[in-house]
Motif scaffolding. Structure first.
Motif, PDB file in Angstrom:
ATOM      1  N   VAL A  63       8.233  80.468  98.278  1.00 34.17           N
ATOM      2  CA  VAL A  63       7.528  81.512  99.021  1.00 34.17           C
ATOM      3  C   VAL A  63       8.262  82.842  98.859  1.00 34.17           C
ATOM      4  O   VAL A  63       9.490  82.893  98.885  1.00 34.17           O
ATOM      5  CB  VAL A  63       7.429  81.186 100.527  1.00 34.17           C
ATOM      6  N   TYR A  64       7.477  83.903  98.710  1.00 33.58           N
ATOM      7  CA  TYR A  64       8.036  85.252  98.774  1.00 33.58           C
ATOM      8  C   TYR A  64       7.074  86.141  99.532  1.00 33.58           C
ATOM      9  O   TYR A  64       5.944  85.769  99.828  1.00 33.58           O
ATOM     10  CB  TYR A  64       8.306  85.810  97.369  1.00 33.58           C
ATOM     11  N   CYS A  65       7.553  87.336  99.897  1.00 32.04           N
ATOM     12  CA  CYS A  65       6.713  88.317 100.596  1.00 32.04           C
ATOM     13  C   CYS A  65       7.133  89.690 100.099  1.00 32.04           C
ATOM     14  O   CYS A  65       7.376  89.868  98.915  1.00 32.04           O
ATOM     15  CB  CYS A  65       6.871  88.176 102.104  1.00 32.04           C
ATOM     16  N   GLY A  66       7.233  90.666 101.005  1.00 31.12           N
ATOM     17  CA  GLY A  66       7.685  91.980 100.592  1.00 31.12           C
ATOM     18  C   GLY A  66       9.193  92.057 100.489  1.00 31.12           C
ATOM     19  O   GLY A  66       9.739  92.537  99.499  1.00 31.12           O
ATOM     20  N   SER A  67       9.885  91.541 101.524  1.00 32.19           N
ATOM     21  CA  SER A  67      11.348  91.643 101.520  1.00 32.19           C
ATOM     22  C   SER A  67      12.039  90.394 102.045  1.00 32.19           C
ATOM     23  O   SER A  67      13.202  90.447 102.435  1.00 32.19           O
ATOM     24  CB  SER A  67      11.787  92.851 102.357  1.00 32.19           C
ATOM     25  N   GLY A  68      11.343  89.270 102.091  1.00 32.73           N
ATOM     26  CA  GLY A  68      11.970  88.020 102.468  1.00 32.73           C
ATOM     27  C   GLY A  68      11.939  87.698 103.945  1.00 32.73           C
ATOM     28  O   GLY A  68      12.543  86.712 104.373  1.00 32.73           O
ATOM     29  N   VAL A  69      11.238  88.499 104.759  1.00 27.58           N
ATOM     30  CA  VAL A  69      11.187  88.251 106.200  1.00 27.58           C
ATOM     31  C   VAL A  69       9.940  87.448 106.567  1.00 27.58           C
ATOM     32  O   VAL A  69      10.037  86.358 107.132  1.00 27.58           O
ATOM     33  CB  VAL A  69      11.260  89.568 106.995  1.00 27.58           C
TER      34      VAL A  69
END
Length: 274
Positions: A228-234
């Motif tokens: 999983v990833y997103c914009g900045s790991g949050v």
């Protein structure tokens, strides 16, 4: 092991002989700092933890919220009273993303009992306190490696051989908008799975079977290699938590899109398809 706890369950444990350490991690990207809200009222005994200063390193080549220096993180956890043998409960505000980041960091560094208050402070119907606690120092020393982590190369490879989920909003995945990072789009091969779709209108996680069905439609299951990833790991940590609730282990790419998109050599995909 349970990874979430209800407000009623937390109230019972706090009234017991061996209450958990409670961490308040209110954070909103682009919003006001969480400390004033904490000081205005928090779950009794909860210690405030600053995501930017204690749960992430300085922004840079590793993304906007790289993993924290372990000495800094460990010192913050011990100052909050975190010990190896004492359970920890973390909570945040409406989104719950920051609480999931703390949950993931503590689990990644070896703490055996960490749960997120399902629904965050909004579901707490007990008393609030304005007193700042002074807990006895804990003994927790973070040792990384208990949960899987991806770097950029690992995320690219996983997108080819397994299931890489993009936890951002669909329009960011498709490359229609990019309000934060320098390039719009997604990692080639990644599948859109907004983390906002893992919770109900009250911000509580959907039932495990419902989450499992959702992830199955995306090709992810207990026997699948998932990242999983997103914009900045949050917010990606929140999706890793949702996957855990569904019984699906997953790796986190902490650098996420903010790291990937800062490297001109990395390919970028746009549109609705992986």
């Amino acid at each position: 092991m349970n990874d979430i706890i209800s407000a009623s369950e937390l109230a019972v444990e706090l009234a017991g002989d061996y209450p958990p350490v409670v961490l308040d991690i209110r954070y909103l990207l682009g919003g006001p700092h969480g400390r004033p809200a904490y000081e205005a009222g928090h779950i009794p005994g909860a210690v405030f933890v600053d995501l930017d200063a204690e749960l992430a390193g300085p922004p840079g080549s590793g993304g906007r919220h790289p993993l924290p220096d372990l000495e800094v993180f460990g010192a913050a956890m011990r100052a909050a009273g975190v010990s190896v043998t004492r359970p920890v409960v973390v909570y945040g505000g409406a989104q719950g993303w920051a609480a999931a980041r703390a949950w993931w960091l503590l689990r990644w560094t070896g703490h055996a009992s960490v749960r997120v208050l399902d629904g965050g402070l909004a579901v707490w119907d007990g008393p609030l306190s304005v007193s700042t606690p002074a807990p006895a120092a804990g003994d927790f020393v973070p040792v990384p490696g208990a949960l899987p982590v991806l770097d950029a190369d690992g995320a690219a490879a996983l997108a080819r051989r397994g299931v890489l989920l993009d936890a951002r909003a669909g329009e960011r995945y498709r490359g229609e908008v990019e309000p934060i990072d320098r390039v719009a789009g997604h990692i080639p091969g990644a599948r859109s799975a907004p983390t906002t779709e893992n919770v109900d209108a009250d911000g509580c996680f959907l039932p495990p079977a419902t989450l499992a069905s959702r992830f199955a439609r995306l090709g992810a299951g207990a026997d699948t290699e998932v990242g999983v990833y997103c914009g900045s790991g949050v917010s990606a940590a929140h999706e890793v938590l949702a996957l855990a609730v569904a019984g699906i282990p997953a790796a986190l790419y902490p650098g996420s899109w903010s790291e990937w998109s800062s490297d001109d050599s990395r390919p970028v995909a746009t549109g609705p398809n992986p």
